[in-house]
Each structure stands twice: as C-alpha cells, then as structure tokens.
Write an enzyme that holds these catalytic residues in place. Structure first.
Site, PDB file in Angstrom:
ATOM      1  N   GLU A   1       0.856  -1.196   0.000  1.00 46.51           N
ATOM      2  CA  GLU A   1       0.000   0.000   0.000  1.00 46.51           C
ATOM      3  C   GLU A   1       0.890   1.244   0.000  1.00 46.51           C
ATOM      4  O   GLU A   1       2.020   1.217   0.467  1.00 46.51           O
ATOM      5  CB  GLU A   1      -0.907   0.009   1.233  1.00 46.51           C
ATOM      6  CG  GLU A   1      -1.912  -1.138   1.277  1.00 46.51           C
ATOM      7  CD  GLU A   1      -2.873  -1.168   0.091  1.00 46.51           C
ATOM      8  OE1 GLU A   1      -3.217  -0.097  -0.435  1.00 46.51           O
ATOM      9  OE2 GLU A   1      -3.268  -2.275  -0.318  1.00 46.51           O
TER      10      GLU A   1
ATOM     11  N   TYR B   1       3.355  -4.453  -8.886  1.00 45.01           N
ATOM     12  CA  TYR B   1       2.015  -5.031  -9.097  1.00 45.01           C
ATOM     13  C   TYR B   1       1.929  -5.782 -10.429  1.00 45.01           C
ATOM     14  O   TYR B   1       1.053  -6.617 -10.616  1.00 45.01           O
ATOM     15  CB  TYR B   1       0.962  -3.916  -9.078  1.00 45.01           C
ATOM     16  CG  TYR B   1       0.534  -3.500  -7.691  1.00 45.01           C
ATOM     17  CD1 TYR B   1       1.294  -2.618  -6.937  1.00 45.01           C
ATOM     18  CD2 TYR B   1      -0.658  -3.992  -7.140  1.00 45.01           C
ATOM     19  CE1 TYR B   1       0.886  -2.218  -5.667  1.00 45.01           C
ATOM     20  CE2 TYR B   1      -1.080  -3.589  -5.877  1.00 45.01           C
ATOM     21  CZ  TYR B   1      -0.306  -2.706  -5.144  1.00 45.01           C
ATOM     22  OH  TYR B   1      -0.722  -2.327  -3.891  1.00 45.01           O
TER      23      TYR B   1
ATOM     24  N   SER C   1     -13.853   0.778  -6.286  1.00 48.79           N
ATOM     25  CA  SER C   1     -14.280   0.082  -5.072  1.00 48.79           C
ATOM     26  C   SER C   1     -14.249   0.998  -3.848  1.00 48.79           C
ATOM     27  O   SER C   1     -15.006   0.798  -2.916  1.00 48.79           O
ATOM     28  CB  SER C   1     -13.449  -1.179  -4.844  1.00 48.79           C
ATOM     29  OG  SER C   1     -12.098  -0.948  -5.102  1.00 48.79           O
ATOM     30  N   ASN C   2     -13.349   1.978  -3.842  1.00 46.06           N
ATOM     31  CA  ASN C   2     -13.322   2.927  -2.725  1.00 46.06           C
ATOM     32  C   ASN C   2     -13.520   4.338  -3.238  1.00 46.06           C
ATOM     33  O   ASN C   2     -12.577   4.998  -3.660  1.00 46.06           O
ATOM     34  CB  ASN C   2     -11.963   2.866  -2.005  1.00 46.06           C
ATOM     35  CG  ASN C   2     -11.730   1.554  -1.306  1.00 46.06           C
ATOM     36  OD1 ASN C   2     -12.511   1.146  -0.453  1.00 46.06           O
ATOM     37  ND2 ASN C   2     -10.664   0.877  -1.683  1.00 46.06           N
TER      38      ASN C   2
ATOM     39  N   GLU D   1      -2.534  -2.611  -9.936  1.00 46.04           N
ATOM     40  CA  GLU D   1      -3.329  -3.439 -10.861  1.00 46.04           C
ATOM     41  C   GLU D   1      -4.325  -2.583 -11.652  1.00 46.04           C
ATOM     42  O   GLU D   1      -4.799  -3.012 -12.698  1.00 46.04           O
ATOM     43  CB  GLU D   1      -4.057  -4.555 -10.094  1.00 46.04           C
ATOM     44  CG  GLU D   1      -5.339  -4.164  -9.346  1.00 46.04           C
ATOM     45  CD  GLU D   1      -5.116  -3.284  -8.123  1.00 46.04           C
ATOM     46  OE1 GLU D   1      -4.007  -3.321  -7.564  1.00 46.04           O
ATOM     47  OE2 GLU D   1      -6.059  -2.557  -7.725  1.00 46.04           O
ATOM     48  N   LYS D   2      -4.586  -1.359 -11.178  1.00 48.01           N
ATOM     49  CA  LYS D   2      -5.485  -0.467 -11.920  1.00 48.01           C
ATOM     50  C   LYS D   2      -4.920  -0.174 -13.306  1.00 48.01           C
ATOM     51  O   LYS D   2      -5.667   0.121 -14.232  1.00 48.01           O
ATOM     52  CB  LYS D   2      -5.684   0.842 -11.151  1.00 48.01           C
ATOM     53  CG  LYS D   2      -6.422   0.646  -9.835  1.00 48.01           C
ATOM     54  CD  LYS D   2      -6.524   1.949  -9.066  1.00 48.01           C
ATOM     55  CE  LYS D   2      -7.340   1.808  -7.801  1.00 48.01           C
ATOM     56  NZ  LYS D   2      -6.685   0.990  -6.763  1.00 48.01           N
TER      57      LYS D   2
HETATM   58  C1  LIG Z   1      -5.850   2.055  -2.891  1.00 46.20           C
HETATM   59  O1  LIG Z   1      -5.506   1.192  -3.949  1.00 46.20           O
HETATM   60  C2  LIG Z   1      -4.888  -0.002  -3.563  1.00 46.20           C
HETATM   61  C3  LIG Z   1      -4.420  -0.732  -4.792  1.00 46.20           C
HETATM   62  O2  LIG Z   1      -5.469  -1.034  -5.633  1.00 46.20           O
HETATM   63  C4  LIG Z   1      -5.863  -0.825  -2.730  1.00 46.20           C
HETATM   64  O3  LIG Z   1      -5.242  -2.010  -2.304  1.00 46.20           O
HETATM   65  C5  LIG Z   1      -6.305   0.007  -1.532  1.00 46.20           C
HETATM   66  O4  LIG Z   1      -7.300  -0.704  -0.822  1.00 46.20           O
HETATM   67  C6  LIG Z   1      -6.844   1.356  -1.975  1.00 46.20           C
HETATM   68  N1  LIG Z   1      -7.098   2.151  -0.803  1.00 46.20           N
HETATM   69  C7  LIG Z   1      -8.022   3.094  -0.753  1.00 46.20           C
HETATM   70  C8  LIG Z   1      -8.213   3.773   0.553  1.00 46.20           C
HETATM   71  O5  LIG Z   1      -8.688   3.400  -1.738  1.00 46.20           O
END
Ligand SMILES: *[C@@H]1O[C@H](CO)[C@@H](O)[C@H](O)[C@H]1NC(C)=O
Ligand SMILES: *[C@@H]1O[C@H](CO)[C@@H](O)[C@H](O)[C@H]1NC(C)=O
Ligand SMILES: *[C@@H]1O[C@H](CO)[C@@H](O)[C@H](O)[C@H]1NC(C)=O
Ligand SMILES: *[C@@H]1O[C@H](CO)[C@@H](O)[C@H](O)[C@H]1NC(C)=O
Length: 366
Positions: free
Chosen positions: A144, A175, A201-202, A262-263
């Site tokens: 991270e 990665y 996802s976040n 991986e993005k």
């Molecule tokens: C940021 O991106 C990394 C790699 O994809 C992921 O593992 C991580 O959970 C993400 N963290 C946040 C806070 O978005």
C-alpha cells in the site's frame, strides 16, 4: 498307499500356493485402489508436517530442511488476514530450496520473518516477542502507498529488508510488469461496445481522481461501476466488462513514486487502453512502454483529454497504435501473496550479508 501318501502333501501344497496367489491378488487390488484414490500432498514437507504431533513433525521438517540446505521463511501475519498456499515457490515460481510457512513454531529456525505492515498493531504488540536469532532477518512487507499506510514510530530500527512495489526496495515486487512475449505477432484487441469505463471500489470525493472524474464526465460519457454509482459489478462480470471498453480510467487512489497498481496492469493485459492518473508520465515510462497508455498530464484540461478520446474513437488506426507494443511484449501480473514471500526467500538465499534498515520512516514517509 505310497502314491496317495505322496499326492496328499502335493495337493495341500497346491492349495497353499493358490491361497498365497489369492492373497497377493487381493492385496494388489487394495494397493491399486489406494494409489488411485490417494492424492499425494503438494510437498513432501507438508506431508511431514501432517504426519505426527506438532513438536515432532517440526523437528522432522527442520532436519529435512537443513539436510537439503533449505531456507525457512516465516509469514508472521497473514496479509489482511488472508491465508494462502505458501509452499508454491518451486511449483509456480521455479524458486528452489525454500520452505515458507506461517507456523510460528518455526520462529527460532527461520532465516527470514516477513511482517505485513498493515497488520502491525499500533503498539507493536503483535510482533514476535522471543529473542531474535542472530542470523534472522525481518522483512518489512507493504504494497500500500504511504498515504494508506500508517507511520509507526516503533518500526524504525526493527527491520533488515524491505519488500515493496518501490524499485529501490531490497525485494522489489511490482504489481505487474511488461515482459518479452514468447512470439512476435499482431495483437487484436477484443471487441468494444463502450468508450470510457471506470470501476471504483473505494469512492472518496476528496481523492484527486474523483475531482478529475467529475470534470471529465462533463465532456465524454463514462460508464462508472461500483457501489458509489449504484452499479455494482460482480466478479464474473469484471473481465468481460473491462475488455469491452476502449479506455479505462486507471486512476490511482494516491500519488507516489513507483506506485502503479493493478489499476494499470489489468486493463493493459486485457487489451483496454489505460488512461492513467497517479505518478508522473516519466515515472510510468520506467515500467511501461510510452505508447501503451494515455496520461492525464498529457493534456491541459479534462476537456482536452475528452476531445482526444473522442478523436481516437473515430480513428481506428490511431487507436490501434496503442497496441503496437503488444507485438513484442506481454503483461505479467503479480501473484499475491505467494510471489512476494517466495521472492523474499529467494533474496535470502542469494544474499547473506548482514543488513539493517534503520531509516524506514524517512525512506517511506519522509
Ligand atoms: C488504494 O488502492 C490499492 C491498490 O489497488 C488498494 O489495495 C487500496 O485498498 C486502496 N485504498 C483506498 C483507501 O482506496
Ligand atoms: C525460541 O527460543 C527461545 C530462547 O531463545 C525460547 O525461549 C522459545 O521458547 C523458543 N521458541 C520456540 C517457538 O521454540
Ligand atoms: C546452501 O545454499 C546456499 C544458497 O543457495 C549456497 O550458497 C550454499 O553454498 C549451499 N550450501 C551447501 C552446503 O550446499
Ligand atoms: C537485523 O536488524 C536488526 C535491527 O537493526 C539488527 O539488530 C540485527 O543484527 C540485523 N540482523 C541481521 C542478520 O542482519
């Protein structure tokens, strides 16, 4: 009398032999059935470990590993609590001579102890407590970015080696990477029915990437997926969706040197052109061919980027230019986390010099 007397013993001898043959046959059947249904355990070491009570089997494995000159690596904390098959160094990565285990009974015998940063308790209370053997190296593992890893003052003088995506770490595990292709051939991207996609996802409105997205979407249609968009994408739809997009927003959640995740590598591997936001173009070009991706910094504004994407949408020849590199190269993605811990073991086998890393906080967060 004589003949019958003679035939009697020879008759019972025959019976006896038939009996023996019958038994051998039955035994043979059992052995065959056993071999057919018995699945040998993945490694002889695992087998030894399963064989008897733990203290005894640990001694067995230790004897076996020292006889075979094997290196023992202990995974102290499962990364994010996720267990994985540790004993695949030889079978998947062709790394020989490694015994990687999460069994803490091996602590005193371990050449290396891998500690996943994000699982370290703030007060360090979940780190090994018994004395560190003089030969043992502690390996700080973190994938991270500094923005999403808390800085712990107590870890500064604890570790011997770093394992990270950064190129200047001791054990460098990116990665993904671009490697030579086995054959030279034209790459044909999969068929497309969407222009720009983004899977998140976040979602956090404060991320630089969210601000850029909010601006960009005013100028070009973006298919956004994720809970934040009420458009959750299931695992099974992930690959088909990603590959059906001409462009993918490879927007990192933070900007740091060498932090390319991986993005980027997933769309690259699938034949979707990544539009990156993160570290500088110059930094990306240390890892990926310059004509494999589009960088947001190549444009003065999100509007100009949108115009360029719309132009490429109309010009197939220009679009295909982004796949020329695929003639000679392909994408190799990291194999979490087995690759990381096998590479740690490989490093320990190749380099046995004393090492101390007493500058971790400055190096990573400084
Ligand atoms: C940021 O991106 C990394 C790699 O994809 C992921 O593992 C991580 O959970 C993400 N963290 C946040 C806070 O978005
Ligand atoms: C490791 O060795 C120490 C002594 O240095 C001992 O106190 C401890 O019990 C040993 N741990 C294991 C798991 O064998
Ligand atoms: C054991 O393995 C190490 C690392 O591969 C090697 O340098 C060393 O010579 C080996 N020792 C023996 C006794 O085979
Ligand atoms: C590992 O690092 C620690 C902390 O700096 C140090 O005390 C220890 O001697 C080092 N061990 C080896 C084998 O390099």
């Amino acid at each position: 009398m004589e003949p019958t007397g003679q035939s009697k013993p020879s008759g019972s001898l025959h019976k006896f032999l038939r009996m023996v043959l019958f038994c051998v046959f039955i035994l043979g059947c059992f052995v065959t059935a056993f071999l057919m249904y018995y699945k040998p355990s993945t490694t002889w070491l695992n087998h030894l470990l399963e064989s008897s009570d733990s203290a005894k089997s640990i001694q067995h494995v230790y004897t076996a590993t020292s006889e075979k000159n094997m290196t023992i690596v202990l995974v102290w904390l499962w990364p994010f609590g996720t267990k994985y098959d540790t004993n695949v160094c030889s079978s998947i990565f062709n790394i020989e001579g490694c015994f990687v285990t999460a069994d803490r009974n091996f602590y005193n015998k371990s050449d290396g102890v891998v500690i996943h940063h994000r699982n370290i308790a703030g007060d360090l209370s979940n780190l090994p407590k018994s004395q560190r053997p003089p030969f043992q190296k502690w390996i700080w593992m973190n994938m991270e970015s500094p923005s999403h890893s808390s800085q712990l003052s107590g870890i500064n003088n604890l570790f011997n080696l770093t394992l990270n995506y950064r190129r200047d770490s001791d054990i460098h595990v990116p990665y993904g990477s671009i490697v030579a292709a086995d054959t030279v051939e034209d790459f044909v991207p999969p068929s497309k029915n969407k222009l720009v996609c983004w899977i998140v996802s976040n979602w956090s409105p404060n991320h630089a990437r969210s601000k850029y997205y909010n601006e960009l979407r005013n100028h070009v249609k973006i298919q956004a997926y994720g809970r934040a968009f009420n458009n959750y994408l299931s695992d099974k739809d992930y690959t088909p969706t990603m590959s059906s997009c001409k462009f993918y927003l490879s927007f990192e959640n933070s900007t740091h040197k060498d932090y390319i995740t991986e993005k980027l590598y997933i769309p690259l591997s699938m034949g979707t052109v990544p539009v990156v936001l993160g570290t500088t173009r110059e930094n990306y070009e240390n890892f990926v061919p310059r004509d494999a991706f589009i960088h947001v910094d190549d444009f003065k504004s999100p509007k100009e980027l949108a115009d360029y994407l719309l132009l490429l949408d109309k010009n197939q020849e220009m679009y295909l230019g982004y796949f020329k590199w695929r003639q000679h190269f392909k994408v190799k993605r990291a194999h979490f986390w087995a690759e990381h811990t096998c590479k740690a073991c490989d490093y320990l086998r190749r380099k046995n010099e004393y090492r101390a890393f007493n500058n971790l906080n400055k190096w990573y967060w400084g």
